[in-house]
Design a protein around this motif. Structure first.
Motif, PDB file in Angstrom:
ATOM      1  N   ALA A 163      -3.947   7.149   0.561  1.00  0.00           N
ATOM      2  CA  ALA A 163      -3.051   7.164   1.719  1.00  0.00           C
ATOM      3  C   ALA A 163      -3.762   6.921   3.056  1.00  0.00           C
ATOM      4  O   ALA A 163      -3.270   6.139   3.883  1.00  0.00           O
ATOM      5  N   PRO A 164      -4.939   7.539   3.328  1.00  0.00           N
ATOM      6  CA  PRO A 164      -5.611   7.249   4.605  1.00  0.00           C
ATOM      7  C   PRO A 164      -5.987   5.776   4.749  1.00  0.00           C
ATOM      8  O   PRO A 164      -5.866   5.196   5.836  1.00  0.00           O
ATOM      9  N   GLN A 165      -6.447   5.154   3.625  1.00  0.00           N
ATOM     10  CA  GLN A 165      -6.766   3.724   3.673  1.00  0.00           C
ATOM     11  C   GLN A 165      -5.509   2.899   3.939  1.00  0.00           C
ATOM     12  O   GLN A 165      -5.528   1.927   4.699  1.00  0.00           O
TER      13      GLN A 165
ATOM     14  N   ARG B 112      -3.973  16.493   3.595  1.00  0.00           N
ATOM     15  CA  ARG B 112      -4.361  15.214   4.179  1.00  0.00           C
ATOM     16  C   ARG B 112      -3.523  14.061   3.612  1.00  0.00           C
ATOM     17  O   ARG B 112      -2.998  13.240   4.357  1.00  0.00           O
ATOM     18  N   ASN B 113      -3.390  14.013   2.289  1.00  0.00           N
ATOM     19  CA  ASN B 113      -2.653  12.907   1.691  1.00  0.00           C
ATOM     20  C   ASN B 113      -1.177  12.928   2.066  1.00  0.00           C
ATOM     21  O   ASN B 113      -0.574  11.883   2.313  1.00  0.00           O
ATOM     22  N   ARG B 114      -0.583  14.144   2.116  1.00  0.00           N
ATOM     23  CA  ARG B 114       0.832  14.211   2.516  1.00  0.00           C
ATOM     24  C   ARG B 114       1.003  13.717   3.949  1.00  0.00           C
ATOM     25  O   ARG B 114       1.941  12.967   4.260  1.00  0.00           O
ATOM     26  N   GLY B 115       0.097  14.115   4.815  1.00  0.00           N
ATOM     27  CA  GLY B 115       0.188  13.695   6.219  1.00  0.00           C
ATOM     28  C   GLY B 115       0.045  12.194   6.380  1.00  0.00           C
ATOM     29  O   GLY B 115       0.807  11.553   7.114  1.00  0.00           O
ATOM     30  N   PHE B 116      -0.922  11.622   5.667  1.00  0.00           N
ATOM     31  CA  PHE B 116      -1.129  10.176   5.802  1.00  0.00           C
ATOM     32  C   PHE B 116      -0.019   9.373   5.130  1.00  0.00           C
ATOM     33  O   PHE B 116       0.280   8.249   5.549  1.00  0.00           O
TER      34      PHE B 116
ATOM     35  N   PHE C 259     -13.065   4.068   8.233  1.00  0.00           N
ATOM     36  CA  PHE C 259     -14.282   4.890   8.390  1.00  0.00           C
ATOM     37  C   PHE C 259     -14.011   6.085   9.311  1.00  0.00           C
ATOM     38  O   PHE C 259     -14.387   7.215   9.007  1.00  0.00           O
ATOM     39  N   LEU C 260     -13.339   5.817  10.427  1.00  0.00           N
ATOM     40  CA  LEU C 260     -13.069   6.891  11.388  1.00  0.00           C
ATOM     41  C   LEU C 260     -12.109   7.933  10.813  1.00  0.00           C
ATOM     42  O   LEU C 260     -12.278   9.137  11.022  1.00  0.00           O
ATOM     43  N   VAL C 261     -11.118   7.460  10.066  1.00  0.00           N
ATOM     44  CA  VAL C 261     -10.148   8.387   9.482  1.00  0.00           C
ATOM     45  C   VAL C 261     -10.837   9.365   8.541  1.00  0.00           C
ATOM     46  O   VAL C 261     -10.628  10.586   8.615  1.00  0.00           O
ATOM     47  N   TYR C 262     -11.670   8.828   7.648  1.00  0.00           N
ATOM     48  CA  TYR C 262     -12.355   9.705   6.692  1.00  0.00           C
ATOM     49  C   TYR C 262     -13.414  10.575   7.391  1.00  0.00           C
ATOM     50  O   TYR C 262     -13.724  11.673   6.937  1.00  0.00           O
ATOM     51  N   ARG C 263     -13.949  10.048   8.493  1.00  0.00           N
ATOM     52  CA  ARG C 263     -14.952  10.812   9.236  1.00  0.00           C
ATOM     53  C   ARG C 263     -14.304  12.006   9.942  1.00  0.00           C
ATOM     54  O   ARG C 263     -14.848  13.110   9.959  1.00  0.00           O
ATOM     55  N   LEU C 264     -13.118  11.761  10.511  1.00  0.00           N
ATOM     56  CA  LEU C 264     -12.487  12.788  11.335  1.00  0.00           C
ATOM     57  C   LEU C 264     -11.779  13.868  10.516  1.00  0.00           C
ATOM     58  O   LEU C 264     -11.567  14.977  11.010  1.00  0.00           O
ATOM     59  N   ASP C 265     -11.383  13.526   9.279  1.00  0.00           N
ATOM     60  CA  ASP C 265     -10.631  14.536   8.516  1.00  0.00           C
ATOM     61  C   ASP C 265     -11.494  15.200   7.431  1.00  0.00           C
ATOM     62  O   ASP C 265     -10.971  15.748   6.466  1.00  0.00           O
ATOM     63  N   ARG C 266     -12.808  15.120   7.612  1.00  0.00           N
ATOM     64  CA  ARG C 266     -13.691  15.796   6.657  1.00  0.00           C
ATOM     65  C   ARG C 266     -13.381  17.292   6.616  1.00  0.00           C
ATOM     66  O   ARG C 266     -13.158  17.913   7.650  1.00  0.00           O
ATOM     67  N   GLY C 267     -13.376  17.847   5.440  1.00  0.00           N
ATOM     68  CA  GLY C 267     -13.139  19.272   5.300  1.00  0.00           C
ATOM     69  C   GLY C 267     -11.674  19.651   5.208  1.00  0.00           C
ATOM     70  O   GLY C 267     -11.339  20.798   4.896  1.00  0.00           O
ATOM     71  N   MET C 268     -10.793  18.721   5.483  1.00  0.00           N
ATOM     72  CA  MET C 268      -9.362  19.016   5.404  1.00  0.00           C
ATOM     73  C   MET C 268      -8.932  19.085   3.940  1.00  0.00           C
ATOM     74  O   MET C 268      -9.460  18.363   3.089  1.00  0.00           O
ATOM     75  N   ASP C 269      -7.991  19.967   3.658  1.00  0.00           N
ATOM     76  CA  ASP C 269      -7.468  20.056   2.293  1.00  0.00           C
ATOM     77  C   ASP C 269      -6.907  18.692   1.856  1.00  0.00           C
ATOM     78  O   ASP C 269      -6.119  18.067   2.589  1.00  0.00           O
ATOM     79  N   ALA C 270      -7.326  18.240   0.666  1.00  0.00           N
ATOM     80  CA  ALA C 270      -6.955  16.894   0.214  1.00  0.00           C
ATOM     81  C   ALA C 270      -5.440  16.730   0.101  1.00  0.00           C
ATOM     82  O   ALA C 270      -4.881  15.678   0.444  1.00  0.00           O
TER      83      ALA C 270
ATOM     84  N   THR D 269       0.827  -1.211   0.000  1.00  0.00           N
ATOM     85  CA  THR D 269       0.000   0.000   0.000  1.00  0.00           C
ATOM     86  C   THR D 269       0.862   1.261   0.000  1.00  0.00           C
ATOM     87  O   THR D 269       0.490   2.268  -0.602  1.00  0.00           O
ATOM     88  N   SER D 270       2.006   1.228   0.681  1.00  0.00           N
ATOM     89  CA  SER D 270       2.899   2.398   0.678  1.00  0.00           C
ATOM     90  C   SER D 270       3.462   2.656  -0.709  1.00  0.00           C
ATOM     91  O   SER D 270       3.633   3.808  -1.130  1.00  0.00           O
ATOM     92  N   ILE D 271       3.767   1.571  -1.429  1.00  0.00           N
ATOM     93  CA  ILE D 271       4.261   1.715  -2.800  1.00  0.00           C
ATOM     94  C   ILE D 271       3.137   2.217  -3.707  1.00  0.00           C
ATOM     95  O   ILE D 271       3.334   3.095  -4.551  1.00  0.00           O
ATOM     96  N   ALA D 272       1.923   1.668  -3.522  1.00  0.00           N
ATOM     97  CA  ALA D 272       0.792   2.047  -4.376  1.00  0.00           C
ATOM     98  C   ALA D 272       0.410   3.516  -4.220  1.00  0.00           C
ATOM     99  O   ALA D 272       0.032   4.177  -5.197  1.00  0.00           O
ATOM    100  N   THR D 273       0.498   4.047  -3.000  1.00  0.00           N
ATOM    101  CA  THR D 273       0.106   5.447  -2.779  1.00  0.00           C
ATOM    102  C   THR D 273       1.262   6.415  -2.983  1.00  0.00           C
ATOM    103  O   THR D 273       1.075   7.629  -2.915  1.00  0.00           O
ATOM    104  N   GLY D 274       2.477   5.892  -3.204  1.00  0.00           N
ATOM    105  CA  GLY D 274       3.625   6.774  -3.404  1.00  0.00           C
ATOM    106  C   GLY D 274       4.246   7.265  -2.114  1.00  0.00           C
ATOM    107  O   GLY D 274       5.088   8.162  -2.123  1.00  0.00           O
ATOM    108  N   ALA D 275       3.846   6.665  -0.975  1.00  0.00           N
ATOM    109  CA  ALA D 275       4.437   7.072   0.304  1.00  0.00           C
ATOM    110  C   ALA D 275       5.928   6.769   0.319  1.00  0.00           C
ATOM    111  O   ALA D 275       6.715   7.504   0.928  1.00  0.00           O
TER     112      ALA D 275
END
Length: 386
Positions: free
Chosen positions: A252-254, A169-173, A155-166, A33-39
């Protein structure tokens, strides 16, 4: 060096060969998953995973004890039985790697050893209660538990970071993914590296070099840690591609939720000595990350193909282990095991050569999924093609 010493050397060499295949087969469990998302870039990801597998191999020995004394009657096992069991595990690992199916190296090894033991000594030589409680039940429950934990986490991750700049969010995750993927690699070392330690210990017990309930000697621990670490560094790109691109189009959050769930389940099982499959756990976590995200596409056909392989792993490796034992026994002694060793090496070479015709490499592992392990139009192959 007498014939028995040669046979013991063949068993140890084959066990370390299995450990190598275990490493490259399971690299995707931690890093897909880290390779797939480019992390992480592909080569950096397998290097990090390799180092942490090495460290993890020294942190826990409960699983090694389960393999060495909890599945078959050690006093009825011979070196030829252990060798034949390893042959079954290696061939199943190579076949599923070639097909890009993330099946369980652990179950391949256990199936091979149990099959060879059945052929050599009959059903009373197998500790069926230990096989069911320590292997079969964790195999059924672990992917379900991992999927549930990952789905809730996603589910919780996407619920809690609603409204955050995409972008933020992706860089952080992605940064978080590096930490969670590292934990999975460490956990993999605590679980899978122990299995080959247990097998070599079982061989030493069978040879009379160790007492029946002896622990793995230091040289066994070090050599197994190095073998699985080296295999991890080579990276099983065909399996990485299926896990990272085939099951779910992952974000990245997933990825962070899936890896965190995998690490938690594997570390917990290692603590209790359960020889579960890290592949089952990682696959369950990735599926859970797809279920937990609203609108995510989960490719259930790919998941079904994996589940089918999981069902056949124990019996298929067991049949190969039994046939390998019967063949070696029919020829007799060290010449019998040597003949099977040559056949095994030939089969391994054939798989690697076949895979190079349509290779999956670090350069194309993230290509768009089109239903096939290897992209239809692969770019020029550079470097290793595992």
């Amino acid at each position: 060096m007498n014939g028995n010493s040669v046979l013991l050397a063949l068993v140890v060499a084959t066990a370390l060969g299995f450990d190598f295949t275990n490493g490259f087969h399971d690299t995707g469990n931690a890093m897909a998953t880290s390779i797939a998302t480019g992390a992480l870039p592909p080569r950096v990801a397998v290097a990090v995973s390799s180092v942490l597998n090495l460290v993890g191999a020294f942190l826990s020995f409960s699983v090694a004890a389960t393999i060495a004394s909890g599945l078959v009657q050690a006093h009825l096992v011979t070196l030829t039985v252990v060798f034949a069991g390893l042959a079954g595990g290696i061939l199943w690992n190579l076949a599923t790697w070639y097909l890009g199916i993330p099946s369980s190296s652990s179950h391949a090894l256990i199936g091979g050893v149990v099959g060879a033991t059945l052929a050599a000594a009959g059903g009373h030589a197998v500790q069926w209660h230990g096989l069911v409680s320590k292997v079969v039940l964790p195999a059924v429950l672990s992917p379900v538990i991992a999927a549930f934990v990952a789905a809730v986490g996603t589910f919780l991750v996407y619920r809690l970071d609603r409204g955050m700049d995409a972008g933020v969010r992706n860089r952080g995750f992605r940064v978080g993914q590096i930490g969670s993927a590292s934990m999975v690699s460490l956990a993999h070392g605590t679980n899978d590296a122990q299995k080959t330690m247990g097998i070599i210990t079982l061989a030493l017990i069978a040879n009379g070099s160790l007492g029946e309930h002896a622990k793995a000697p230091a040289w066994v621990i070090i050599s197994c840690a190095l073998a699985i670490s080296l295999g991890t560094y080579f990276g099983g790109w065909r399996v990485i591609r299926t896990l990272g691109k085939g099951l779910v189009e992952i974000e990245a959050p997933q990825g962070m939720a899936a890896e965190s769930a995998s690490a938690a389940v594997i570390l917990l099982s290692s603590n209790f000595g359960y020889s579960l499959s890290t592949t089952h756990v990682a696959t369950g976590s990735i599926l859970g990350s797809g279920v937990g995200k609203r609108g995510a596409e989960v490719r259930w056909a790919v998941a079904g193909r994996m589940a089918t392989a999981w069902v056949f792993t124990l019996p298929a490796a067991g049949i190969v282990g039994a046939l390998a034992y019967a063949s070696a026994h029919a020829i007799g002694g060290t010449p019998g095991a040597s003949t099977i060793f040559v056949v095994l090496a030939g089969c391994a070479a054939a798989f690697f050569l076949a895979a190079r015709r349509n290779a999956v490499t670090p350069s194309n592992v993230n290509s768009e999924w089109s239903g096939s392990v290897a992209p239809a139009a692969s770019p020029a192959v550079a470097g290793a093609s595992l």
